[in-house]
Motif scaffolding. Structure first.
Motif, PDB file in Angstrom:
ATOM      1  N   ALA A  27      68.701  46.233  28.263  1.00  0.00           N
ATOM      2  CA  ALA A  27      69.677  45.209  28.646  1.00  0.00           C
ATOM      3  C   ALA A  27      69.122  43.807  28.397  1.00  0.00           C
ATOM      4  CB  ALA A  27      70.057  45.383  30.111  1.00  0.00           C
ATOM      5  N   ASN A  28      67.859  43.597  28.716  1.00  0.00           N
ATOM      6  CA  ASN A  28      67.226  42.299  28.485  1.00  0.00           C
ATOM      7  C   ASN A  28      67.212  41.961  27.002  1.00  0.00           C
ATOM      8  OD1 ASN A  28      65.851  39.926  29.044  1.00  0.00           O
ATOM      9  ND2 ASN A  28      63.859  40.934  28.828  1.00  0.00           N
ATOM     10  N   LYS A  29      66.901  42.933  26.166  1.00  0.00           N
ATOM     11  CA  LYS A  29      66.865  42.714  24.725  1.00  0.00           C
ATOM     12  C   LYS A  29      68.249  42.375  24.188  1.00  0.00           C
ATOM     13  CE  LYS A  29      65.163  42.916  20.556  1.00  0.00           C
ATOM     14  NZ  LYS A  29      64.431  41.804  20.019  1.00  0.00           N
ATOM     15  N   LEU A  30      69.275  43.072  24.666  1.00  0.00           N
ATOM     16  CA  LEU A  30      70.636  42.781  24.213  1.00  0.00           C
ATOM     17  C   LEU A  30      71.081  41.382  24.623  1.00  0.00           C
ATOM     18  CD1 LEU A  30      72.404  46.179  24.883  1.00  0.00           C
ATOM     19  CD2 LEU A  30      71.917  45.148  22.675  1.00  0.00           C
ATOM     20  N   ILE A  31      70.755  40.984  25.833  1.00  0.00           N
ATOM     21  CA  ILE A  31      71.124  39.649  26.296  1.00  0.00           C
ATOM     22  C   ILE A  31      70.393  38.576  25.495  1.00  0.00           C
ATOM     23  CG2 ILE A  31      70.942  38.063  28.262  1.00  0.00           C
ATOM     24  CD1 ILE A  31      71.501  40.536  30.037  1.00  0.00           C
ATOM     25  N   ALA A  32      69.105  38.785  25.253  1.00  0.00           N
ATOM     26  CA  ALA A  32      68.330  37.809  24.484  1.00  0.00           C
ATOM     27  C   ALA A  32      68.831  37.710  23.046  1.00  0.00           C
ATOM     28  CB  ALA A  32      66.850  38.190  24.501  1.00  0.00           C
ATOM     29  N   THR A  33      69.187  38.826  22.447  1.00  0.00           N
ATOM     30  CA  THR A  33      69.692  38.816  21.074  1.00  0.00           C
ATOM     31  C   THR A  33      71.029  38.104  20.998  1.00  0.00           C
ATOM     32  OG1 THR A  33      68.560  40.891  20.635  1.00  0.00           O
ATOM     33  CG2 THR A  33      70.304  40.284  19.125  1.00  0.00           C
ATOM     34  N   THR A  34      71.899  38.360  21.955  1.00  0.00           N
ATOM     35  CA  THR A  34      73.204  37.703  21.960  1.00  0.00           C
ATOM     36  C   THR A  34      73.056  36.205  22.199  1.00  0.00           C
ATOM     37  OG1 THR A  34      74.202  39.728  22.791  1.00  0.00           O
ATOM     38  CG2 THR A  34      75.497  37.723  22.991  1.00  0.00           C
ATOM     39  N   ALA A  35      72.158  35.827  23.077  1.00  0.00           N
ATOM     40  CA  ALA A  35      71.935  34.400  23.323  1.00  0.00           C
ATOM     41  C   ALA A  35      71.373  33.709  22.083  1.00  0.00           C
ATOM     42  CB  ALA A  35      70.986  34.214  24.502  1.00  0.00           C
TER      43      ALA A  35
END
Length: 125
Positions: A27-35
């Motif tokens: 989840a952290n990786k997905l949020i960072a990638t989207t940001a």
């Protein structure tokens, strides 16, 4: 419940903690990638893409990546699992239901895309 060994419950607890840690990392990786893609998403909206089109594009990208992961992810574990299964069960496939692996794709298809987009003015480039 009384005939279950304490070691089994400890193993289940450890697996649950590891799975929770793994899910938080994903989840952290997905949020960072989207940001990190905020400027790209803002540019798409500024050149005329609607929020629906951008969400549809992101959904298609996620489905393509998830499909690739579901196909290529289990491949490295096939040989070790087959060897362990031959050693313990005397057959080349492990025990368990056959529908378990394809069932992992079901939630991906039904999950709605999160609303990560605001108005183009909300992005500062």
């Amino acid at each position: 419940m009384g005939d279950t060994s304490p070691e089994l419950w400890i193993n289940i607890a450890v697996l649950a903690v590891l799975l929770g840690y793994l899910l938080l990392g994903i989840a952290n990786k997905l949020i960072a990638t989207t940001a990190a893609r905020r400027t790209e998403l803002a540019t798409l909206q500024l050149i005329g893409a609607t929020p629906y089109q951008v969400r549809a594009m992101m959904r298609r990208e996620a489905i393509l990546i998830a499909t690739r992961v579901l196909i290529t992810g289990p491949l490295p574990s096939v040989v070790p699992l087959a060897l362990l299964s031959v050693g313990f069960l005397h057959r080349p496939w492990p025990a368990g239901p056959a529908w378990l692996l394809p069932a992992g794709a079901g939630p991906l298809r039904r999950s709605p895309a999160p609303d990560l987009l605001g108005s183009p003015a909300a992005y500062s480039c």
